[in-house]
Design a protein around this motif. Sequence first.
Motif, PDB file in Angstrom:
ATOM      1  N   ALA A  45       0.842  -1.188   0.000  1.00  0.00           N
ATOM      2  CA  ALA A  45       0.000   0.000   0.000  1.00  0.00           C
ATOM      3  C   ALA A  45       0.882   1.245   0.000  1.00  0.00           C
ATOM      4  O   ALA A  45       2.065   1.181   0.337  1.00  0.00           O
ATOM      5  CB  ALA A  45      -0.924   0.014   1.219  1.00  0.00           C
TER       6      ALA A  45
ATOM      7  N   LEU B 221      -4.203   6.647   2.380  1.00  0.00           N
ATOM      8  CA  LEU B 221      -3.721   5.291   2.157  1.00  0.00           C
ATOM      9  C   LEU B 221      -4.408   4.715   0.928  1.00  0.00           C
ATOM     10  O   LEU B 221      -5.632   4.824   0.779  1.00  0.00           O
ATOM     11  CB  LEU B 221      -4.037   4.442   3.394  1.00  0.00           C
ATOM     12  CG  LEU B 221      -3.308   3.122   3.587  1.00  0.00           C
ATOM     13  CD1 LEU B 221      -1.798   3.322   3.628  1.00  0.00           C
ATOM     14  CD2 LEU B 221      -3.777   2.448   4.876  1.00  0.00           C
ATOM     15  N   ASP B 222      -3.615   4.108   0.033  1.00  0.00           N
ATOM     16  CA  ASP B 222      -4.146   3.526  -1.201  1.00  0.00           C
ATOM     17  C   ASP B 222      -3.545   2.141  -1.407  1.00  0.00           C
ATOM     18  O   ASP B 222      -2.338   1.949  -1.238  1.00  0.00           O
ATOM     19  CB  ASP B 222      -3.792   4.414  -2.401  1.00  0.00           C
ATOM     20  CG  ASP B 222      -4.449   5.775  -2.344  1.00  0.00           C
ATOM     21  OD1 ASP B 222      -5.380   5.999  -3.120  1.00  0.00           O
ATOM     22  OD2 ASP B 222      -4.030   6.623  -1.523  1.00  0.00           O
ATOM     23  N   TRP B 223      -4.402   1.182  -1.803  1.00  0.00           N
ATOM     24  CA  TRP B 223      -3.918  -0.172  -2.060  1.00  0.00           C
ATOM     25  C   TRP B 223      -4.935  -0.927  -2.897  1.00  0.00           C
ATOM     26  O   TRP B 223      -6.058  -0.454  -3.126  1.00  0.00           O
ATOM     27  CB  TRP B 223      -3.639  -0.899  -0.743  1.00  0.00           C
ATOM     28  CG  TRP B 223      -4.844  -1.383   0.014  1.00  0.00           C
ATOM     29  CD1 TRP B 223      -5.369  -2.637   0.053  1.00  0.00           C
ATOM     30  CD2 TRP B 223      -5.700  -0.599   0.871  1.00  0.00           C
ATOM     31  NE1 TRP B 223      -6.469  -2.710   0.874  1.00  0.00           N
ATOM     32  CE2 TRP B 223      -6.695  -1.464   1.387  1.00  0.00           C
ATOM     33  CE3 TRP B 223      -5.710   0.754   1.249  1.00  0.00           C
ATOM     34  CZ2 TRP B 223      -7.692  -1.018   2.254  1.00  0.00           C
ATOM     35  CZ3 TRP B 223      -6.716   1.198   2.109  1.00  0.00           C
ATOM     36  CH2 TRP B 223      -7.675   0.320   2.605  1.00  0.00           C
TER      37      TRP B 223
ATOM     38  N   SER C 281      -9.020   3.577  -1.442  1.00  0.00           N
ATOM     39  CA  SER C 281      -8.388   4.854  -1.115  1.00  0.00           C
ATOM     40  C   SER C 281      -9.054   5.433   0.129  1.00  0.00           C
ATOM     41  O   SER C 281     -10.277   5.577   0.175  1.00  0.00           O
ATOM     42  CB  SER C 281      -8.527   5.836  -2.279  1.00  0.00           C
ATOM     43  OG  SER C 281      -7.936   7.081  -1.959  1.00  0.00           O
TER      44      SER C 281
END
Length: 320
Positions: free
Chosen positions: A283, A291-293, A301
């Motif tokens: 991530a 936080l992005d994954w 997101s």
Amino acid sequence: MKTKKTVQKFSRDVDAGLHHLEPAQWKGSPEYLELLELSRVLAGQDFSEASHKQAVLGRVRNKTYNQQEEKIMKMNAKLRRPVIILASLLVAGVLSISIVKPSFAQELLDRALNKINLGNIIASQMDPDQAPPFPEAWKGKLFDKNGNKIEDYTKKLGEVYNAEGEQIVNFDGDKLITKSEQEQRDKEAAANRLIVKDPAELDRYALFTVKLPKYLPEGFAFDHGEFSKGEQGVNGKYLDLIFTSEKNGQKLSMQFRYSDEETAYEMSTSGKLEKVQVNGADAVMMDDRSLDWEADGVLYSINTLGLDRSEVLKIAESIR
């Protein structure tokens, strides 16, 4: 040196969402407060809970499933971060952005200090001291309040205008958007949004299984989900989730996307960028607040304001 530190502080604080707070909560030198106020003005003062809603915080669709839907999705994303870019660039050449990808923005990405590539999510870290070239498409089209042309980043500015004297509050690619045009876009976007208040109904429209976080910080609650609508019906590839908070200065929003080439996106910051783990998946954490994954074919997101880094990670880990 003092000006440089002020610019860097402004860049960090914009990423931290300070411009969402009331001016009475701002602290700093007159130069620094002027930068914040300019950002607020250029954003059309559209930072209220009702109109802005923290829906995507600078996440921008690169393309969507048809031309009409592209306009809807961009408006639904509330392109306010690009306005902050414009404020930053015109004042001091600061870079602290989520990319909309006009031509000059792509050039900036190519000069990134650091890049994290997760496949359909790419994050870049930019040098806050590196001023980008002034967009050729803007030359001769931007003016200050006195009617003087703006063709570089050396001047400190207040509001900016086009040749007809209309205030510029946004941009779309290289196209400058006037205040009246943005108001019309916002109206069209509002008319083409599907609001879902019942969490159990989200799966009815999404093209993926919607997994809401099992953990929320104290005072937060789910408010609603948003889908865009077009001539082809509801676009189930994108879902914006809005949460409310009982505490001032704290915000939480999320966006879930069906993962494919169409929904892939890039983002950047002049602040902190690091690779972390969320339930075993790589991530990207930006500035300890977003936080992005990707997991199970969905792009996640999370965007926050006023929450600790550990809280952001805890929210993400509870999405299973």
